[in-house]
Design an enzyme around this catalytic site. Sequence first.
Site, PDB file in Angstrom:
ATOM      1  N   TYR A  15      21.728 -22.175 -30.147  1.00  6.29           N
ATOM      2  CA  TYR A  15      22.263 -22.843 -28.965  1.00  6.29           C
ATOM      3  C   TYR A  15      22.906 -24.192 -29.283  1.00  6.29           C
ATOM      4  O   TYR A  15      23.513 -24.813 -28.404  1.00  6.29           O
ATOM      5  CB  TYR A  15      21.145 -23.080 -27.942  1.00  6.29           C
ATOM      6  CG  TYR A  15      20.549 -21.822 -27.396  1.00  6.29           C
ATOM      7  CD1 TYR A  15      21.226 -21.049 -26.465  1.00  6.29           C
ATOM      8  CD2 TYR A  15      19.280 -21.405 -27.808  1.00  6.29           C
ATOM      9  CE1 TYR A  15      20.672 -19.885 -25.964  1.00  6.29           C
ATOM     10  CE2 TYR A  15      18.714 -20.244 -27.302  1.00  6.29           C
ATOM     11  CZ  TYR A  15      19.419 -19.488 -26.379  1.00  6.29           C
ATOM     12  OH  TYR A  15      18.872 -18.337 -25.888  1.00  6.29           O
ATOM     13  N   HIS A  20      26.212 -25.667 -22.893  1.00 11.55           N
ATOM     14  CA  HIS A  20      24.983 -26.001 -22.166  1.00 11.55           C
ATOM     15  C   HIS A  20      24.195 -27.118 -22.865  1.00 11.55           C
ATOM     16  O   HIS A  20      23.319 -27.721 -22.254  1.00 11.55           O
ATOM     17  CB  HIS A  20      24.110 -24.748 -22.061  1.00 11.55           C
ATOM     18  CG  HIS A  20      23.492 -24.514 -20.719  1.00 11.55           C
ATOM     19  ND1 HIS A  20      23.920 -25.094 -19.546  1.00 11.55           N
ATOM     20  CD2 HIS A  20      22.452 -23.723 -20.367  1.00 11.55           C
ATOM     21  CE1 HIS A  20      23.178 -24.676 -18.538  1.00 11.55           C
ATOM     22  NE2 HIS A  20      22.270 -23.847 -19.004  1.00 11.55           N
ATOM     23  N   TYR A  66      13.164 -24.075 -22.986  1.00  9.13           N
ATOM     24  CA  TYR A  66      14.513 -23.709 -22.551  1.00  9.13           C
ATOM     25  C   TYR A  66      14.921 -24.485 -21.307  1.00  9.13           C
ATOM     26  O   TYR A  66      14.095 -25.085 -20.618  1.00  9.13           O
ATOM     27  CB  TYR A  66      14.596 -22.192 -22.328  1.00  9.13           C
ATOM     28  CG  TYR A  66      14.522 -21.459 -23.637  1.00  9.13           C
ATOM     29  CD1 TYR A  66      15.629 -21.407 -24.480  1.00  9.13           C
ATOM     30  CD2 TYR A  66      13.338 -20.872 -24.051  1.00  9.13           C
ATOM     31  CE1 TYR A  66      15.555 -20.766 -25.706  1.00  9.13           C
ATOM     32  CE2 TYR A  66      13.258 -20.229 -25.280  1.00  9.13           C
ATOM     33  CZ  TYR A  66      14.373 -20.181 -26.104  1.00  9.13           C
ATOM     34  OH  TYR A  66      14.298 -19.563 -27.310  1.00  9.13           O
ATOM     35  N   ASN A  68      15.749 -23.836 -18.268  1.00  9.73           N
ATOM     36  CA  ASN A  68      15.110 -23.599 -16.978  1.00  9.73           C
ATOM     37  C   ASN A  68      13.653 -24.049 -16.938  1.00  9.73           C
ATOM     38  O   ASN A  68      13.009 -23.951 -15.902  1.00  9.73           O
ATOM     39  CB  ASN A  68      15.232 -22.130 -16.563  1.00  9.73           C
ATOM     40  CG  ASN A  68      14.582 -21.184 -17.536  1.00  9.73           C
ATOM     41  OD1 ASN A  68      14.207 -21.558 -18.632  1.00  9.73           O
ATOM     42  ND2 ASN A  68      14.439 -19.931 -17.130  1.00  9.73           N
ATOM     43  N   ASP A  93      25.413 -30.687 -18.474  1.00  9.15           N
ATOM     44  CA  ASP A  93      26.724 -30.059 -18.341  1.00  9.15           C
ATOM     45  C   ASP A  93      27.013 -29.816 -16.863  1.00  9.15           C
ATOM     46  O   ASP A  93      26.110 -29.596 -16.077  1.00  9.15           O
ATOM     47  CB  ASP A  93      26.771 -28.743 -19.121  1.00  9.15           C
ATOM     48  CG  ASP A  93      25.697 -27.757 -18.688  1.00  9.15           C
ATOM     49  OD1 ASP A  93      24.505 -28.140 -18.643  1.00  9.15           O
ATOM     50  OD2 ASP A  93      26.046 -26.598 -18.385  1.00  9.15           O
ATOM     51  N   ASN A 114      20.006 -24.691 -13.552  1.00 12.46           N
ATOM     52  CA  ASN A 114      18.580 -24.400 -13.676  1.00 12.46           C
ATOM     53  C   ASN A 114      17.769 -25.551 -14.263  1.00 12.46           C
ATOM     54  O   ASN A 114      16.603 -25.725 -13.925  1.00 12.46           O
ATOM     55  CB  ASN A 114      18.361 -23.134 -14.492  1.00 12.46           C
ATOM     56  CG  ASN A 114      18.783 -21.900 -13.719  1.00 12.46           C
ATOM     57  OD1 ASN A 114      18.727 -21.865 -12.493  1.00 12.46           O
ATOM     58  ND2 ASN A 114      19.230 -20.882 -14.422  1.00 12.46           N
TER      59      ASN A 114
END
Length: 188
Positions: A15, A20, A66, A68, A93, A114
Amino acid sequence: MTWLVVGLGNPGPSYAATRHNVGYHVTDELAARMGGRFSSLKAARADVVSGLLTGHRTVLGRSRGYMNESGGAVSALVKYYDVPVEQLIVIHDELDLPLGSLRCKRGGGDNGHNGLKSIRQSLGTGDFLRVRFGIGRPPGQQPVHDFVLKPFAKTERTEADIVTQEAADAVESLVTVGLEKTQSAFNS
């Protein structure tokens, strides 16, 4: 008085370069400016850098979970460092701003983000400062989920790097001169 600056993103190398994760990129820049390196704070399931940013005691943080699940780490950091929500800055973001745009504000809804939703639920309020890093909307029919988890295109990389620097400057401005002057200087 301590400031807490949290960059939102997802952990791990897969990631690292994604849209994100712009919050992580900005906190990396701020850590470099502070001369610090992130280390694990197990009590908050987060990585942190603590030191002085423009002469103000500041903790940079990012969740080890993560996007969320960001709220648990942010809430734990707020409690651990005893930071009032008014001294919390979240960098994230923003789909509703084109790449190259930056906006600072206090409060507001989560707009489907989220990470913000998780933070609002964990803190019981959304009344924290935000640095909104424009990433634009996905082209055509591309699903939002796929778009935010892709790296910037080569043609976008230079612009993203410039906005990363500007977002770090905006955080420094929030800490030193407050929201109104920061908005005048940085909201594009």
